[in-house]
Design an enzyme around this catalytic site. Structure first.
Site, PDB file in Angstrom:
ATOM      1  N   GLY A 255      18.921 -22.796  65.630  1.00 36.23           N
ATOM      2  CA  GLY A 255      20.170 -23.511  65.348  1.00 36.23           C
ATOM      3  C   GLY A 255      19.995 -25.005  65.118  1.00 36.23           C
TER       4      GLY A 255
ATOM      5  CB  THR B   3      20.222 -25.869  56.905  1.00 34.65           C
ATOM      6  OG1 THR B   3      20.900 -24.820  57.588  1.00 34.65           O
ATOM      7  CG2 THR B   3      21.193 -26.621  56.025  1.00 34.65           C
TER       8      THR B   3
ATOM      9  N   GLY C  65      18.672 -26.342  62.570  1.00 34.69           N
ATOM     10  CA  GLY C  65      18.842 -26.647  61.144  1.00 34.69           C
ATOM     11  C   GLY C  65      17.582 -26.465  60.317  1.00 34.69           C
TER      12      GLY C  65
ATOM     13  CB  SER D  82       6.265 -23.069  65.515  1.00 32.22           C
ATOM     14  OG  SER D  82       7.094 -23.909  64.750  1.00 32.22           O
TER      15      SER D  82
END
Ligand SMILES: Nc1ncnc2c1ncn2[C@@H]1O[C@H](COP(=O)(O)OS(=O)(=O)O)[C@@H](OP(=O)(O)O)[C@H]1O
Ligand SMILES: Nc1ncnc2c1ncn2[C@@H]1O[C@H](COP(=O)(O)OP(=O)(O)O)[C@@H](O)[C@H]1O
Length: 202
Positions: free
Chosen positions: A40, A45, A42, A111
């Protein structure tokens, strides 16, 4: 003749057309931009926004997204520490191939472990330094809610660690409590790639 891992009696084969030839043809230098951060934060995106920005500049890129790769190449892996390590190793190797092909590879994966990231050499790490509260507030997939309720075990940031990078090329974070737009972030990364000479071949 060599032995690598479990493979014995193997030979490296060189091709007549090499990395430099491909880079000249594409007028860019192959590399791996590695986006790390919480779920979440980003990453996907930014990866897509950067891909679009590079495309508009006539540069060829390819996104390797953790979530997407788990639908195919990595579908036999879960979220244990061992599986995450193997996930990062595989994507690091695939990224290396894309870079060798002359492309700007954009890898976006949580990661979470430093050692795994450090083992992927020659990557340009981008750290999405978004506070857990921001990611949890977004919770587009509802996974944080499930993790808080104990319905997902070993969720990064909740009951599994995220080890922030100690030294990364680019750190993207809130400015005065506000998240910069994906376009602004992508512009920042693209400028960095331009400054470092990846967007042309001399
Ligand atoms: N336990 C747990 N912890 C973290 N994330 C989880 C977990 N279970 C499922 N998911 C979903 O898997 C996406 C992360 O996959 P990655 O391959 O990037 O993870 S990792 O790098 O191997 O840690 C992640 O996607 P993003 O939200 O895009 O990061 C989640 O949708
Ligand atoms: N720069 C940004 N500013 C505001 N919201 C964003 C930004 N980047 C991503 N988001 C939103 O945050 C949510 C999670 O983004 P996503 O790219 O899926 O994160 P990740 O891949 O790290 O899980 C989405 O709803 C997305 O629209």
């Amino acid at each position: 003749m060599s032995t690598v891992g479990n493979s014995t009696n193997i030979f490296w084969h060189e091709c007549a057309v090499g990395n430099i030839d491909r880079q000249k043809l594409l007028n860019q230098k192959g590399c791996v931009v590695w986006i790390t951060g919480l779920s979440g934060s980003g990453k996907s995106t930014l990866a897509c926004s950067l891909g679009r920005e590079l495309h508009s500049r006539g540069k060829v890129s390819y996104v390797l997204d953790g979530d997407n790769l788990r639908h195919g190449l990595n579908k036999n892996l879960g979220f244990s520490a061992e599986d995450r390590t193997e996930n990062i190793r595989r994507v690091g190797e695939v990224g290396k191939l894309f870079a060798d092909a002359g492309l700007i590879c954009i890898a976006s994966l949580i990661s979470p472990y430093r050692n795994d990231r450090d083992a992927c050499r020659a990557m340009l790490p981008v750290f999405m330094n978004m506070p857990l509260e921001v990611c949890e507030e977004r919770d587009v997939k509802g996974l944080y809610k499930l993790a808080r309720a104990g319905k997902i075990k070993g969720f990064t940031g909740i009951d599994d660690p995220y080890e922030p990078p100690l030294n990364c090329e680019i750190e993207l974070t809130l400015a005065d409590g506000i998240c910069p737009s994906p376009i602004d972030m992508a512009g920042q990364v693209a400028s960095y790639l331009g400054d470092k000479g990846f967007l042309h071949y001399d």
